[in-house]
Write a protein that holds these residues in place. Structure first.
Motif, PDB file in Angstrom:
ATOM      1  N   THR A 166       0.801  -1.230   0.000  1.00  0.00           N
ATOM      2  CA  THR A 166       0.000   0.000   0.000  1.00  0.00           C
ATOM      3  C   THR A 166       0.834   1.282   0.000  1.00  0.00           C
ATOM      4  OG1 THR A 166      -0.149   0.266   2.417  1.00  0.00           O
ATOM      5  CG2 THR A 166      -1.717  -1.242   1.383  1.00  0.00           C
ATOM      6  N   ASN A 172      -5.569   1.274   6.041  1.00  0.00           N
ATOM      7  CA  ASN A 172      -6.526   2.225   5.463  1.00  0.00           C
ATOM      8  C   ASN A 172      -5.947   3.027   4.302  1.00  0.00           C
ATOM      9  OD1 ASN A 172      -9.134   3.301   5.319  1.00  0.00           O
ATOM     10  ND2 ASN A 172      -8.544   5.128   6.463  1.00  0.00           N
ATOM     11  N   SER A 175      -4.427  -0.417  -1.809  1.00  0.00           N
ATOM     12  CA  SER A 175      -3.368  -1.342  -2.199  1.00  0.00           C
ATOM     13  C   SER A 175      -2.967  -1.084  -3.649  1.00  0.00           C
ATOM     14  CB  SER A 175      -3.844  -2.779  -2.038  1.00  0.00           C
ATOM     15  OG  SER A 175      -4.958  -3.006  -2.880  1.00  0.00           O
ATOM     16  N   SER A 210      -7.238  -8.640   4.930  1.00  0.00           N
ATOM     17  CA  SER A 210      -7.933  -8.003   3.817  1.00  0.00           C
ATOM     18  C   SER A 210      -7.484  -6.567   3.585  1.00  0.00           C
ATOM     19  CB  SER A 210      -9.448  -8.035   4.048  1.00  0.00           C
ATOM     20  OG  SER A 210      -9.795  -7.366   5.250  1.00  0.00           O
ATOM     21  N   LYS A 211      -6.840  -5.941   4.582  1.00  0.00           N
ATOM     22  CA  LYS A 211      -6.352  -4.576   4.368  1.00  0.00           C
ATOM     23  C   LYS A 211      -5.290  -4.538   3.274  1.00  0.00           C
ATOM     24  CE  LYS A 211      -2.603  -4.547   7.820  1.00  0.00           C
ATOM     25  NZ  LYS A 211      -2.038  -3.838   8.987  1.00  0.00           N
ATOM     26  N   SER A 214      -7.213  -3.834   0.170  1.00  0.00           N
ATOM     27  CA  SER A 214      -8.271  -2.851   0.419  1.00  0.00           C
ATOM     28  C   SER A 214      -8.269  -1.738  -0.626  1.00  0.00           C
ATOM     29  CB  SER A 214      -8.072  -2.243   1.808  1.00  0.00           C
ATOM     30  OG  SER A 214      -8.897  -1.118   2.004  1.00  0.00           O
ATOM     31  N   ASN A 215      -9.428  -1.135  -0.798  1.00  0.00           N
ATOM     32  CA  ASN A 215      -9.537   0.060  -1.633  1.00  0.00           C
ATOM     33  C   ASN A 215      -9.185   1.319  -0.855  1.00  0.00           C
ATOM     34  OD1 ASN A 215     -12.219  -0.779  -0.406  1.00  0.00           O
ATOM     35  ND2 ASN A 215     -12.644   1.376  -0.878  1.00  0.00           N
ATOM     36  N   SER A 220     -15.165   1.787  -3.346  1.00  0.00           N
ATOM     37  CA  SER A 220     -15.087   0.375  -2.971  1.00  0.00           C
ATOM     38  C   SER A 220     -15.051  -0.565  -4.173  1.00  0.00           C
ATOM     39  CB  SER A 220     -16.263   0.000  -2.062  1.00  0.00           C
ATOM     40  OG  SER A 220     -17.504   0.250  -2.710  1.00  0.00           O
ATOM     41  N   GLN A 223     -11.626  -2.401  -4.661  1.00  0.00           N
ATOM     42  CA  GLN A 223     -11.032  -3.353  -3.727  1.00  0.00           C
ATOM     43  C   GLN A 223     -10.826  -4.711  -4.405  1.00  0.00           C
ATOM     44  OE1 GLN A 223     -13.599  -4.158  -0.401  1.00  0.00           O
ATOM     45  NE2 GLN A 223     -15.388  -4.484  -1.688  1.00  0.00           N
TER      46      GLN A 223
END
Length: 483
Positions: A166, A172, A175, A210-211, A214-215, A220, A223
């Motif tokens: 990321t 948060n 990615s 899942s992070k 993540s988007n 979203s 993602q």
């Protein structure tokens, strides 16, 4: 809004609703289905619209074979005979310097060097040194760009892994796959632009969360979609018993009408993303079973990838699925293979891990090449950081381990406009520090985006008053590895 629409409300089907709206929410929602960030204003300040590359790309898609847990470069691609000569001796203070240590070795009273248990040979026109643990990879040496001078800022798994995926050590953030989806859009309307496949080896498996796909603060729709090895590759995609395709279509049409009305009232762009996600899920119901079906693959392909490719959830099976997803237009396919965290029992565990991935990794490159897809597909293989030249814990005759080492590690890249058959970067004679052509994580990310036709300094999203990008405020494209 047209008075007739208001009066008849739900009696209108979605097609009629949209066709009646020459401008307004219908057109905006429809536009968002084709270009999710059309309404966000993203890229406007840079004179660029999401979905369009900044310049002609060298690659159309990426397959990232991520080796989660940090493979030891000394046992795979960074041959150091001096380590064997100095086996058991204390690492010189001039080499170690003031490096930050993990809590696992900070209290060690001694730091004896440990030479690799495995032999190396030279392969290809470049004369690349490749470990005997990777015989299949050795055969494709002339297709590889081996980078031995990667380095990172994080010393523990989670922040290092998050940083590589990321561009930041905290969560948060979008990615890499989400940034590519945002920057370039989707190539196949029946499949997501970004998919994730997981597998696990015999070693200590660090967590995968899942992070990592993540988007973040992007819509979203960008993602990553995780595929599982079970009967349902994508959870909640299948219709419930008793529901027909026609019933599902009617339900989605009416949900879309409600969402479009909500968008008109509230103006939340996430509503448009939700419309697109529902539509994508509907189309995936037909596309996913076909793509995930490997029963029609010829025997030659099964032999190429190895028998494990027929076992769902294995690294080999995921490599084969990655090829199928990629050739069907999925822009970014991310594989995570866990088990490379070898603080102890390294000789046994790394041999098993290498056996898990070696044949299938090489097969993927050869398979793409024989299909004429390698030139436009960038394949990446590597982990989040490297391993120390000294042992962690007690050094015995037949066993040892290596701790985390962010100062240098090795990865390889193939296809996608990267120079084949080269070795880039160099570490010192003990494999501890970089002495030539360092490649920071942000340099790596900038180079990957460059191959996809994106300028990392222009791929920007404004969030909470700040302009964000994958490479934060640094990073330079590594021009010397680009063909």
């Amino acid at each position: 809004m047209d008075k007739e629409i208001i009066e008849h409300g739900f009696s209108w089907n979605r097609r009629r609703f949209l066709s009646a709206m020459s401008i307004g929410v219908g057109s905006m929602a429809l536009g968002s289905l084709l270009m999710p960030d059309l309404l966000s204003g993203a890229g406007a300040e840079e004179g660029w619209a999401p979905g369009v590359p900044h310049f002609a790309p060298k690659a159309k898609r990426i397959i990232y074979l991520f080796q989660n847990g940090a493979p030891s470069q000394q046992e795979l691609f960074d041959y150091k005979p001096k380590l064997r000569e100095m086996h058991g001796q204390e690492i010189p203070p001039s080499v170690r310097g003031k490096q930050r240590l993990t809590g696992m070795t900070a209290n060690q009273s001694a730091f004896p060097l440990v030479g690799s248990f495995v032999d190396f040979k030279q392969y290809g026109q470049s004369g690349a040194w490749i470990s005997d643990l990777m015989p299949y990879t050795a055969k494709i040496a002339d297709e590889l760009c081996i980078i031995k001078s990667m380095y990172t800022e994080a010393i523990n798994h989670d922040p290092a892994l998050t940083f590589l995926q990321t561009g930041a050590q905290q969560g948060n953030r979008p990615s890499m796959g989400a940034w590519l989806s945002y920057g370039l859009g989707n190539e196949n309307n029946n499949l997501p632009a970004f998919t994730v496949l997981l597998s696990r080896g015999v070693g200590n498996g660090q967590g995968v969360y899942s992070k990592l796909w993540s988007n973040g603060f992007l819509d979203s729709v960008h993602q990553g979609v995780q595929f599982s090895k079970g009967e349902d590759p994508v959870l909640y995609l299948r219709d419930q018993d008793g529901m027909s395709r026609e019933s599902r279509r009617i339900m989605l049409d009416q949900i879309a009408e409600l969402n479009e009305k909500s968008y008109l009232e509230f103006g939340d762009p996430e509503i448009a993303s939700r419309i697109q996600q529902y539509e994508m899920a509907y189309r995936m119901q037909t596309a996913i079973p076909e793509v995930m079906d490997i029963s029609k693959e010829p025997e030659s392909i099964v032999k190429l990838y190895g028998p494990d490719c027929l076992v769902p959830g294995t690294f080999a099976a995921n490599c084969l699925l990655a090829r199928k997803l990629s050739e069907n237009g999925v822009r970014f396919v991310q594989l995570y293979h866990q088990g490379w965290d070898q603080h102890g029992n390294l000789p046994y565990e790394i041999a098993q891990q290498a056996k898990d991935v070696d044949q299938a990794s090489a097969a993927l490159v050869m398979d793409l090449k024989q299909r004429g897809l390698l030139d436009e597909t960038l394949v990446i293989w590597g982990g989040e950081f490297g391993r120390t030249s000294y042992t962690q814990g007690e050094l015995t005759k037949d066993n040892y381990g290596r701790d985390h080492h962010p100062r240098c590690y090795s990865i390889w890249m193939a296809g996608g406009g990267i120079k084949p058959g080269i070795v880039y970067g160099e570490t010192d004679e003990l494999g501890y520090n970089i002495i030539k052509d360092p490649v920071h994580v942000h340099d790596f990310q900038a180079t990957v985006l460059n191959q996809m036709g994106l300028d990392h300094k222009k791929l920007i999203f404004k969030h909470l008053g700040r302009r964000y990008r994958l490479t934060d405020i640094s990073g330079e494209v590594v021009r010397n590895i680009i063909s």
